[in-house]
Design a protein around this motif. Sequence first.
Motif, short mmCIF file in Angstrom:
data_model
loop_
_atom_site.label_atom_id
_atom_site.label_comp_id
_atom_site.label_asym_id
_atom_site.label_seq_id
_atom_site.Cartn_x
_atom_site.Cartn_y
_atom_site.Cartn_z
N LYS A 265 0.83 -1.20 0.00
CA LYS A 265 0.00 0.00 0.00
C LYS A 265 0.86 1.25 0.00
O LYS A 265 0.59 2.21 -0.72
N GLU A 266 1.92 1.25 0.82
CA GLU A 266 2.82 2.40 0.87
C GLU A 266 3.56 2.59 -0.45
O GLU A 266 3.77 3.72 -0.89
N ALA A 267 3.94 1.51 -1.10
CA ALA A 267 4.61 1.61 -2.40
C ALA A 267 3.67 2.18 -3.45
O ALA A 267 4.08 3.01 -4.28
N LYS B 31 2.09 6.83 -6.77
CA LYS B 31 1.08 7.80 -7.15
C LYS B 31 1.58 9.23 -6.89
O LYS B 31 1.42 10.11 -7.74
N LEU B 32 2.23 9.43 -5.76
CA LEU B 32 2.78 10.75 -5.44
C LEU B 32 3.88 11.13 -6.41
O LEU B 32 3.96 12.27 -6.86
N GLU B 33 4.72 10.16 -6.77
CA GLU B 33 5.79 10.41 -7.72
C GLU B 33 5.22 10.81 -9.09
O GLU B 33 5.70 11.77 -9.72
N GLU B 34 4.19 10.12 -9.54
CA GLU B 34 3.57 10.47 -10.82
C GLU B 34 2.94 11.86 -10.76
O GLU B 34 3.03 12.63 -11.72
N GLN B 35 2.33 12.18 -9.63
CA GLN B 35 1.71 13.50 -9.47
C GLN B 35 2.78 14.59 -9.52
O GLN B 35 2.60 15.62 -10.19
N ILE B 36 3.92 14.39 -8.88
CA ILE B 36 4.99 15.38 -8.89
C ILE B 36 5.56 15.53 -10.30
O ILE B 36 5.80 16.66 -10.76
#
Length: 69
Positions: free
Chosen positions: A47-49, A54-59
């Motif tokens: 889940k953390e990965a 998702k956060l990396e793609e958003q950035i």
Amino acid sequence: MFHSLVLSLFLYFPEDKSEYIPAAISFVIFLIGAFITMRLIVKHSKKEAAKAKKLEEQILNNRTSDKNS
């Protein structure tokens, strides 16, 4: 002489094999607990990965949209 004395302190094989039953039960309980704990850790890690990806793609999307503007 000393070697056999040291080993005799830690090794105990009871004549009555029913003395193994409580040890086997506690071993099975702890084994099941360890397995469940490991599964929970792996599930939480996945889940953390996914959140990190998702956060990396958003950035990355924000950076590319800022460069295009």
